[in-house]
Scaffold this motif. Structure first.
Motif, mmCIF file in Angstrom:
data_model
loop_
_atom_site.group_PDB
_atom_site.id
_atom_site.type_symbol
_atom_site.label_atom_id
_atom_site.label_comp_id
_atom_site.label_asym_id
_atom_site.label_seq_id
_atom_site.Cartn_x
_atom_site.Cartn_y
_atom_site.Cartn_z
ATOM 1 N N THR A 117 -5.364 16.725 -0.012
ATOM 2 C CA THR A 117 -5.176 15.875 -1.191
ATOM 3 C C THR A 117 -5.088 14.407 -0.777
ATOM 4 O O THR A 117 -5.206 13.513 -1.622
ATOM 5 N N GLY A 118 -4.921 14.174 0.505
ATOM 6 C CA GLY A 118 -4.945 12.791 0.999
ATOM 7 C C GLY A 118 -6.308 12.134 0.809
ATOM 8 O O GLY A 118 -6.392 10.897 0.741
ATOM 9 N N ILE A 119 -7.365 12.930 0.704
ATOM 10 C CA ILE A 119 -8.714 12.347 0.579
ATOM 11 C C ILE A 119 -8.874 11.624 -0.774
ATOM 12 O O ILE A 119 -9.173 10.433 -0.792
ATOM 13 N N PRO A 120 -8.688 12.323 -1.911
ATOM 14 C CA PRO A 120 -8.835 11.585 -3.178
ATOM 15 C C PRO A 120 -7.789 10.479 -3.332
ATOM 16 O O PRO A 120 -8.106 9.404 -3.854
ATOM 17 N N GLU A 121 -6.574 10.755 -2.857
ATOM 18 C CA GLU A 121 -5.532 9.731 -2.995
ATOM 19 C C GLU A 121 -5.882 8.502 -2.155
ATOM 20 O O GLU A 121 -5.711 7.358 -2.593
ATOM 21 N N GLY A 122 -6.379 8.746 -0.944
ATOM 22 C CA GLY A 122 -6.748 7.641 -0.067
ATOM 23 C C GLY A 122 -7.905 6.845 -0.633
ATOM 24 O O GLY A 122 -7.930 5.605 -0.555
ATOM 25 N N LEU A 123 -8.872 7.552 -1.209
ATOM 26 C CA LEU A 123 -10.035 6.846 -1.783
ATOM 27 C C LEU A 123 -9.588 5.929 -2.924
ATOM 28 O O LEU A 123 -10.045 4.777 -3.019
ATOM 29 N N LEU A 124 -8.698 6.409 -3.782
ATOM 30 C CA LEU A 124 -8.260 5.603 -4.923
ATOM 31 C C LEU A 124 -7.441 4.391 -4.472
ATOM 32 O O LEU A 124 -7.769 3.242 -4.814
ATOM 33 N N VAL A 125 -6.418 4.635 -3.665
ATOM 34 C CA VAL A 125 -5.565 3.521 -3.220
ATOM 35 C C VAL A 125 -6.370 2.581 -2.324
ATOM 36 O O VAL A 125 -6.219 1.350 -2.402
ATOM 37 N N GLY A 126 -7.236 3.163 -1.501
ATOM 38 C CA GLY A 126 -8.057 2.342 -0.616
ATOM 39 C C GLY A 126 -8.962 1.403 -1.401
ATOM 40 O O GLY A 126 -9.112 0.228 -1.052
ATOM 41 N N TYR A 127 -9.552 1.902 -2.473
ATOM 42 C CA TYR A 127 -10.434 1.069 -3.306
ATOM 43 C C TYR A 127 -9.630 -0.092 -3.905
ATOM 44 O O TYR A 127 -10.042 -1.251 -3.846
ATOM 45 N N VAL A 186 -7.054 -5.974 1.533
ATOM 46 C CA VAL A 186 -6.785 -5.335 2.829
ATOM 47 C C VAL A 186 -8.108 -4.981 3.500
ATOM 48 O O VAL A 186 -9.043 -4.481 2.840
ATOM 49 N N ALA A 187 -8.168 -5.247 4.795
ATOM 50 C CA ALA A 187 -9.385 -4.888 5.548
ATOM 51 C C ALA A 187 -9.554 -3.364 5.541
ATOM 52 O O ALA A 187 -8.564 -2.643 5.774
ATOM 53 N N PRO A 188 -10.783 -2.858 5.266
ATOM 54 C CA PRO A 188 -10.979 -1.397 5.185
ATOM 55 C C PRO A 188 -10.504 -0.653 6.419
ATOM 56 O O PRO A 188 -9.862 0.388 6.317
ATOM 57 N N ALA A 189 -10.787 -1.166 7.598
ATOM 58 C CA ALA A 189 -10.402 -0.455 8.825
ATOM 59 C C ALA A 189 -8.888 -0.334 8.928
ATOM 60 O O ALA A 189 -8.344 0.721 9.294
ATOM 61 N N ALA A 190 -8.200 -1.426 8.589
ATOM 62 C CA ALA A 190 -6.735 -1.403 8.654
ATOM 63 C C ALA A 190 -6.180 -0.381 7.672
ATOM 64 O O ALA A 190 -5.252 0.373 7.992
ATOM 65 N N VAL A 243 0.850 -1.207 0.000
ATOM 66 C CA VAL A 243 0.000 0.000 0.000
ATOM 67 C C VAL A 243 0.882 1.252 0.000
ATOM 68 O O VAL A 243 0.645 2.204 -0.756
ATOM 69 N N LEU A 244 1.918 1.244 0.826
ATOM 70 C CA LEU A 244 2.828 2.391 0.886
ATOM 71 C C LEU A 244 3.476 2.630 -0.484
ATOM 72 O O LEU A 244 3.554 3.774 -0.964
#
Lengths: 517, 145
Positions: B82-92, B106-110, B47-48
């Motif tokens: 800018t962490g919001i859109p980046e987080g949403l994309l990588v998180g998805y 990856v578990a969403p909470a983690a 993820v990193l």
């Protein structure tokens, strides 16, 4: 604050400089050790001298001591100022900035701290136990004005660091007369301490010289200067950078009209003072604000180069767009030369002021109530017509007359380098030349082009170096960037330390704990 | 720091490689993930790495958007949000298991805990402490090389 000791200039009986100095001043070319000894001038050897002794010299001294690891014996500061913030503080106070007012400077522009960390906002937050300053920096400039530090806090921080680096151990009091190349390499810095009863020339024999001499004087519009000289009237026509408290005192006691000339940050400060005094003391002061260029809105050649503006003012957070101090404008400028560089200076130049919500409110009220009028034009004539002045104004529609009680000229400071004796001599005898903007032509390292002397170099920072590869020179951060370039250049030449990450961290810890160097 | 394009990219890569890696190394064992520790480390470092690599494309976009700003600066809050859109994309991509080298989705909470903590610490370091060892960094638009 350190006691201010003003220079009391001594004039010789004939009103001319002392004789050995006069003969030396008249000589051309490089000086030999024998010449100086022959005139009986005492000489002190030191590797580096910085001439000026204001904020520019102080910042270079700080960089040399902290980053370069230079001992106090390795540097001398030649100055007629008793402390480095003396001139800055005087100009700030005259232009209506009190110690509790905020200056137009970024939170991380710390003249006393090479790293800009902690920023002034963080320091203020810790001291006041308030998250307010940090929240301010977080939302700037979108939801609030730029955070700016208080003048008093900046001056105190400079004083603390000056003591830490033992600034006064390096200070040599005197007025620099000339910087001349020395036969055999290096330079002589000739100076006279005019506070003495019988001032005698003295000299420093140095390898490198740094010049941060600031502005030679105040700048006046020609019509206003002519009036001041013709009428010997320095009372009703004043420069905003000279003490003009009497104007505000007079306007507290009686109604009056003030003509304010200029659209920069100083004009904004003067308007603020006039408006606040009007509200506080109840006198119906009228303000006529004369602007040579009246900005009606956003302006610039294309959408990627458009500065905001309104009601006559051009708005910008600081003296230059923020990216000149490290972003893409700094990188772009460094790669440009000649006309291309001058064109970008033209694009980002012009007089600007900060957009501050409080000032916007004040001026909106003043406009709505009809006692503030901004006019686009110039003064074509100024006459003394009894108790009032008569100013003929030339505007687009023709000419008209107003009768102000006072004129406050906010057009700034005189940056003409040929009016400074040391700089002019370097141009005539030292091999230096002017850049396309008419200031001293320097490299990216701030080395004065053409003025090297054997292993020695002359460096020029501050206002005199505007027009070079780096704009924004006459600002705290600009002076720090310039000092870093100078010290890195001296390190490259093998005369001091190059500061790496580990040493930088250790030096920061010394700064944070207040350990004296 | 007012960034240039190369400064943005270099700063992102350095901060994630050093500060992001240290935070990830310390945080991974306590993340709510039902997997062996080795798999947890593999997942968080993938993820990193994704934040770093995909981030180069984001930086190109930010640089383009910055051109409409007269000051050519990047306000402090932009760096955080800018962490919001980046987080949403990588998180998805991470929670769907679509990132390469992921041992499992990856578990969403983690992901939320890991991404948020890394982003916050990196943002804080970039806004001050970074200047302490790298004294020329802020005057070079964020370039370290």
């Amino acid at each position: 604050m350190t006691e201010v000791v003003d220079v009391h200039r001594q004039e010789s009986a004939a009103g001319t400089p002392v004789r050995p100095l006069a003969r030396l001043l008249a000589s051309a070319g490089a000086w030999t050790d024998e010449m100086i000894a022959g005139y009986g001038i005492p000489v002190q050897d030191t590797p580096i001298a910085t001439v000026g002794g204001g904020i520019g010299s102080y910042i270079l001294a700080d960089y040399l001591r902290v980053a370069g690891g230079v001992p106090t014996s390795g540097l001398r500061v030649v100055s007629n100022l008793s402390h480095p913030w003396q001139t800055y503080e005087r100009l700030a106070n005259s232009s209506q900035i009190s110690p509790t007012d905020r200056i137009r400077s970024d939170s991380a522009s710390r003249p006393d701290n090479l790293w800009g960390f902690p920023s002034y906002a963080l320091q203020e937050a810790i001291r006041d136990r308030s998250l307010g300053p940090l929240a301010h920096v977080f939302v700037e400039p979108i939801f609030d004005d730029y955070y700016t530090p208080r003048l008093g806090d900046v001056m105190k921080s400079i004083e603390r660091e000056a003591r830490r680096i033992r600034y006064w151990d390096m200070l040599v009091r005197g007025d620099a007369q000339l910087v001349r190349k020395r036969v055999g390499g290096g330079y002589y810095v000739l100076f006279v301490d005019e506070r003495q009863e019988d001032p005698q020339p003295m000299a420093l024999r140095v390898r490198d010289v740094h010049l941060a001499v600031g502005y030679p004087g105040l700048k006046f519009l020609p019509e206003l200067q002519e009036f001041r000289e013709r009428k010997n009237d320095h009372h009703r026509v004043v420069n905003a950078y000279e003490n003009h408290e009497h104007v505000y005192h007079a306007l507290r006691r009686r109604p009056g009209t003030v003509l304010v000339r200029g659209g920069g940050i100083v004009a904004s400060r003067v308007l603020e003072r006039l408006i606040l005094d009007r509200q506080r003391y109840g006198q119906p002061t009228r303000i006529i604000h004369l602007l040579r260029t009246y900005v009606t809105g956003s302006h610039g050649p294309h959408p990627w180069a458009r500065r905001s503006g309104k009601h006559g003012f051009a708005y910008q957070g600081f003296n230059y767009p923020k990216s000149v101090w490290g972003g893409q404008l700094k990188a772009r400028m460094a790669s440009l030369h000649g006309k291309d560089r001058a064109d970008v200076y033209e694009e980002i130049g012009g007089t600007t002021t900060a957009y501050r919500r409080e000032w916007q409110r004040q001026l909106r009220t003043a406009r709505e109530e009809g006692w503030y009028h901004a006019v686009c034009g110039t003064i074509s004539d100024l006459q003394d017509t009894g108790p009032k002045l008569t100013a003929r104004m030339r505007v687009e529609q023709g000419e008209f007359e107003v009768e102000p009680d006072f004129v406050i000229d906010c057009t700034g400071l005189n940056a003409e380098v040929t009016e400074h004796q040391v700089l002019r001599d370097l141009l005539v005898h030292g091999g230096a030349q002017l850049n396309p903007l008419g200031r001293m032509d320097v490299k990216g390292s701030f080395e004065l082009i053409g003025a090297d002397s054997g292993p020695g170099r002359v460096y020029v920072t501050g206002a005199a170096s505007l027009g070079g590869p780096f704009p924004g020179v006459d600002t705290f951060l600009g002076l720090q960037i310039a000092a870093q370039e100078v010290v890195d250049d001296i390190a490259r030449r093998g005369h001091c330390r190059h500061l790496g990450p580990i040493a930088s961290t250790l030096e920061w810890l010394r700064w944070a704990t207040g350990r004296q160097l | 720091m007012v960034p240039t394009l190369f400064g943005r990219i270099q700063t992102r890569l350095w901060l994630l490689a050093v500060v992001g890696a240290l935070v990830t190394a310390a945080l991974t064992p306590v993340l709510p993930m039902d997997a062996p520790l080795a798999d947890k480390y593999q997942a968080t470092f993938v993820v990193l790495g994704a934040v770093a690599v995909i981030g180069i494309a984001w930086e190109l976009l930010y640089h383009l958007l910055m051109q409409w700003r007269w000051e050519k600066d990047w306000p402090t809050m932009f760096g955080l949000f800018t962490g919001i859109p980046e987080g949403l994309l990588v998180g998805y991509l991470a929670t769907q298991g679509w990132l390469p080298f992921l041992p499992a989705a990856v578990a969403p909470a983690a992901f939320v805990i890991h991404f948020t903590v890394v982003w916050l610490v990196v943002w804080l370091v970039a806004n001050g402490p970074m200047r302490v060892p790298f004294i020329r960094w802020r005057f070079r638009g964020g370039r370290l090389l």
